[in-house]
Scaffold this motif. Structure first.
Motif, PDB file in Angstrom:
ATOM      1  N   GLN A  87     -10.496  13.019 -62.769  1.00  0.00           N
ATOM      2  CA  GLN A  87     -10.067  13.990 -61.759  1.00  0.00           C
ATOM      3  C   GLN A  87      -8.987  13.357 -60.898  1.00  0.00           C
ATOM      4  O   GLN A  87      -9.086  12.192 -60.507  1.00  0.00           O
ATOM      5  N   ILE A  88      -7.946  14.140 -60.625  1.00  0.00           N
ATOM      6  CA  ILE A  88      -6.877  13.663 -59.744  1.00  0.00           C
ATOM      7  C   ILE A  88      -6.370  14.846 -58.932  1.00  0.00           C
ATOM      8  O   ILE A  88      -6.082  15.911 -59.476  1.00  0.00           O
ATOM      9  N   GLN A  89      -6.292  14.671 -57.643  1.00  0.00           N
ATOM     10  CA  GLN A  89      -5.852  15.716 -56.730  1.00  0.00           C
ATOM     11  C   GLN A  89      -4.769  15.159 -55.814  1.00  0.00           C
ATOM     12  O   GLN A  89      -4.919  14.058 -55.270  1.00  0.00           O
ATOM     13  N   THR A  90      -3.705  15.925 -55.646  1.00  0.00           N
ATOM     14  CA  THR A  90      -2.565  15.448 -54.860  1.00  0.00           C
ATOM     15  C   THR A  90      -2.166  16.484 -53.827  1.00  0.00           C
ATOM     16  O   THR A  90      -2.090  17.682 -54.128  1.00  0.00           O
ATOM     17  N   ARG A  91      -1.905  16.022 -52.624  1.00  0.00           N
ATOM     18  CA  ARG A  91      -1.392  16.871 -51.550  1.00  0.00           C
ATOM     19  C   ARG A  91       0.068  16.483 -51.304  1.00  0.00           C
ATOM     20  O   ARG A  91       0.390  15.308 -51.139  1.00  0.00           O
ATOM     21  N   TYR A  92       0.930  17.498 -51.284  1.00  0.00           N
ATOM     22  CA  TYR A  92       2.362  17.270 -51.092  1.00  0.00           C
ATOM     23  C   TYR A  92       2.753  17.619 -49.656  1.00  0.00           C
ATOM     24  O   TYR A  92       2.245  18.580 -49.067  1.00  0.00           O
ATOM     25  N   SER A  93       3.698  16.854 -49.113  1.00  0.00           N
ATOM     26  CA  SER A  93       4.226  17.145 -47.779  1.00  0.00           C
ATOM     27  C   SER A  93       5.665  16.638 -47.714  1.00  0.00           C
ATOM     28  O   SER A  93       6.138  15.940 -48.612  1.00  0.00           O
ATOM     29  N   ALA A  94       6.362  17.003 -46.630  1.00  0.00           N
ATOM     30  CA  ALA A  94       7.752  16.578 -46.398  1.00  0.00           C
ATOM     31  C   ALA A  94       8.629  16.863 -47.604  1.00  0.00           C
ATOM     32  O   ALA A  94       9.397  16.013 -48.073  1.00  0.00           O
ATOM     33  N   LEU A  95       8.543  18.096 -48.134  1.00  0.00           N
ATOM     34  CA  LEU A  95       9.301  18.476 -49.323  1.00  0.00           C
ATOM     35  C   LEU A  95      10.743  18.835 -48.948  1.00  0.00           C
ATOM     36  O   LEU A  95      10.975  19.714 -48.118  1.00  0.00           O
ATOM     37  N   THR A  96      11.684  18.142 -49.563  1.00  0.00           N
ATOM     38  CA  THR A  96      13.096  18.419 -49.327  1.00  0.00           C
ATOM     39  C   THR A  96      13.839  18.441 -50.663  1.00  0.00           C
ATOM     40  O   THR A  96      13.322  18.000 -51.688  1.00  0.00           O
ATOM     41  N   TYR A  97      15.068  18.948 -50.619  1.00  0.00           N
ATOM     42  CA  TYR A  97      15.890  19.004 -51.825  1.00  0.00           C
ATOM     43  C   TYR A  97      17.342  18.789 -51.458  1.00  0.00           C
ATOM     44  O   TYR A  97      17.749  18.877 -50.298  1.00  0.00           O
ATOM     45  N   LYS A  98      18.156  18.514 -52.482  1.00  0.00           N
ATOM     46  CA  LYS A  98      19.610  18.544 -52.367  1.00  0.00           C
ATOM     47  C   LYS A  98      20.154  19.213 -53.628  1.00  0.00           C
ATOM     48  O   LYS A  98      19.573  19.075 -54.706  1.00  0.00           O
ATOM     49  N   HIS A  99      21.252  19.922 -53.479  1.00  0.00           N
ATOM     50  CA  HIS A  99      21.954  20.521 -54.607  1.00  0.00           C
ATOM     51  C   HIS A  99      23.237  19.710 -54.803  1.00  0.00           C
ATOM     52  O   HIS A  99      24.132  19.742 -53.964  1.00  0.00           O
ATOM     53  N   LEU A 100      23.298  18.954 -55.913  1.00  0.00           N
ATOM     54  CA  LEU A 100      24.407  18.041 -56.151  1.00  0.00           C
ATOM     55  C   LEU A 100      25.131  18.362 -57.459  1.00  0.00           C
ATOM     56  O   LEU A 100      24.569  19.007 -58.350  1.00  0.00           O
ATOM     57  N   LEU A 101      26.362  17.885 -57.562  1.00  0.00           N
ATOM     58  CA  LEU A 101      27.126  17.939 -58.797  1.00  0.00           C
ATOM     59  C   LEU A 101      27.358  16.503 -59.261  1.00  0.00           C
ATOM     60  O   LEU A 101      27.874  15.672 -58.497  1.00  0.00           O
ATOM     61  N   LEU A 102      26.968  16.204 -60.510  1.00  0.00           N
ATOM     62  CA  LEU A 102      27.080  14.859 -61.061  1.00  0.00           C
ATOM     63  C   LEU A 102      28.163  14.832 -62.141  1.00  0.00           C
ATOM     64  O   LEU A 102      28.264  15.763 -62.946  1.00  0.00           O
ATOM     65  N   PRO A 103      28.977  13.755 -62.196  1.00  0.00           N
ATOM     66  CA  PRO A 103      30.111  13.716 -63.132  1.00  0.00           C
ATOM     67  C   PRO A 103      29.715  13.169 -64.508  1.00  0.00           C
ATOM     68  O   PRO A 103      29.004  12.173 -64.620  1.00  0.00           O
ATOM     69  N   LEU A 104      30.218  13.814 -65.552  1.00  0.00           N
ATOM     70  CA  LEU A 104      29.953  13.392 -66.925  1.00  0.00           C
ATOM     71  C   LEU A 104      31.235  13.444 -67.738  1.00  0.00           C
ATOM     72  O   LEU A 104      32.072  14.333 -67.561  1.00  0.00           O
ATOM     73  N   TRP A 105      31.364  12.487 -68.650  1.00  0.00           N
ATOM     74  CA  TRP A 105      32.323  12.605 -69.744  1.00  0.00           C
ATOM     75  C   TRP A 105      31.509  13.087 -70.932  1.00  0.00           C
ATOM     76  O   TRP A 105      30.599  12.395 -71.399  1.00  0.00           O
ATOM     77  N   LEU A 106      31.818  14.272 -71.427  1.00  0.00           N
ATOM     78  CA  LEU A 106      30.995  14.917 -72.452  1.00  0.00           C
ATOM     79  C   LEU A 106      31.792  15.111 -73.732  1.00  0.00           C
ATOM     80  O   LEU A 106      32.923  15.599 -73.706  1.00  0.00           O
TER      81      LEU A 106
END
Length: 379
Positions: A312-331
């Motif tokens: 059994q494993i139980q997790t509580r999440y807090s301080a949830l944040t995000y960023k929307h980024l653009l990452l560079p690639l040579w494809l």
């Protein structure tokens, strides 16, 4: 932050090369060179805008007080739910923009936001898509830092390390042309508190049998284990487009996110960019899966012993944040024997990864040689 009509109007009036100019009734944006009128492009070596024709350079615009900060995940999710309730749809329509240089119609299909004219090569962008009120705005960009020539050299080194790759495949890839693209991603931060319960297994050996059958057998002694721990996850990356298999993107990690710059259209000049297709509320569950895998490994580590069972494993999440980024690639995308493969270079670190075919002939030859060696030594 959305760009108001008033601020756009002011930019157009000043005609600043740095802020760019609207074209085709405000549908698109270009960055004209103040010396010769050609379109400026982002120059990797100088980390500035540069004219490919006359060499004129312009420093990137620095917005006072601009920084790339963490965004409140719950607040943005609630905002997007409200927008949907009001009938605002998170989608980008197909649009045509007239090229300022040759008057051709450049089509922006789906999530495409920055490209070049297929007829004259001039860079052009769709206006304000990354800042639209009904979409999650881009927070920052990791700029291109690896030149095309260095990326190609790294590619050749990677190709040389591939065992059993067809020779024709290697030649095709090395002679291929990279495209510079920006990949939209979500990054998530989370504070976690986890409780677990399971069993710890400690191996021991017991003598069994007698006489010639006397031997040692491995046994496992199990006992209960439980505990808790805190964790912090910083910048868990989830691709916001399905252009790359997730395993390829993870191979390119870690990204130098300390070099991220506040979002600016200038950094897109000369490269292909797209806006996200995977919504924010679908991105976090993917990040959560990666976090939970790490938490399970941590629980097993805490339990210790030679074997573990986590019941059994139980997790509580807090301080949830995000960023929307653009990452560079040579494809580099190519076809080999009617199958599509992708090779990718992290354009910030130079790391190379990709898909590859296997040469059945080379593998068969190795097996044959191994059999010959075995026969020789067994004679």
């Amino acid at each position: 932050m959305p760009v108001s009509d008033e601020s756009v109007s002011k930019e157009s009036e000043t005609g600043s090369a740095l802020s760019g100019q609207q074209v085709d009734q405000g549908k698109g944006r270009i960055f004209p060179c103040p010396s010769c009128g050609a379109d400026l492009e982002f120059h990797i070596g100088q980390q500035s805008l540069q004219c490919p024709f006359c060499g004129h350079q312009e420093e990137l615009t620095e917005v006072a007080g601009a920084e790339v900060g963490e965004q409140d995940l719950q607040a943005m999710l609630e905002r997007m739910v409200e927008l949907r309730r009001q009938g605002a749809a998170e989608k980008v329509e197909t649009q045509q923009v007239q090229c300022e240089s040759c008057s051709a119609q450049v089509e922006f299909t789906g999530s495409l936001t920055s490209t070049e004219c297929a007829y004259c090569g001039s860079p052009i962008q769709r206006q304000n898509v990354h800042r639209a009120d009904d979409r999650v705005p881009v927070d920052g960009i990791v700029p291109f830092q690896v030149e095309h020539t260095q990326a190609h050299a790294n590619l050749k080194g990677w190709m040389g390390s591939l065992w059993f790759a067809p020779g024709a495949f290697k030649k095709q890839v090395i002679e291929g042309n990279f495209n510079g693209v920006f990949l939209p991603v979500w990054t998530f931060d989370a504070m976690t508190f986890t409780r677990y319960r399971g069993q710890r297994g400690d191996q021991y050996f017991q003598v069994v049998g007698s006489g010639k059958n006397r031997r040692q057998e491995a046994r496992m002694r199990w006992r209960s284990a439980a505990g808790s721990f805190q964790g912090f996850f910083d910048d868990v990356i989830v691709a916001a487009r399905r252009a790359l298999p997730p395993k390829l993107l993870r191979t390119l990690e870690p990204w130098p996110l300390d070099s991220v710059l506040p979002f600016s259209e200038e950094l897109l000049a000369g490269y292909q960019a797209r806006t996200y297709e995977l919504p924010l509320d679908q991105g976090f569950p993917e990040a959560k899966q990666r976090i939970e895998q790490a938490l399970l490994s941590r629980a097993r580590q805490d339990i210790g012993g030679d074997a573990q069972q986590v019941q059994q494993i139980q997790t509580r999440y807090s301080a949830l944040t995000y960023k929307h980024l653009l990452l560079p690639l040579w494809l580099l995308t190519y076809r080999f024997k009617d199958k599509t493969y992708q090779v990718v270079v992290n354009a910030a670190t130079g790391e190379v990864t990709g898909e590859r075919p296997w040469s059945a002939g080379k593998i068969a030859l190795l097996v044959l040689l191994a059999l010959v060696v075995m026969v020789f030594f067994l004679r």
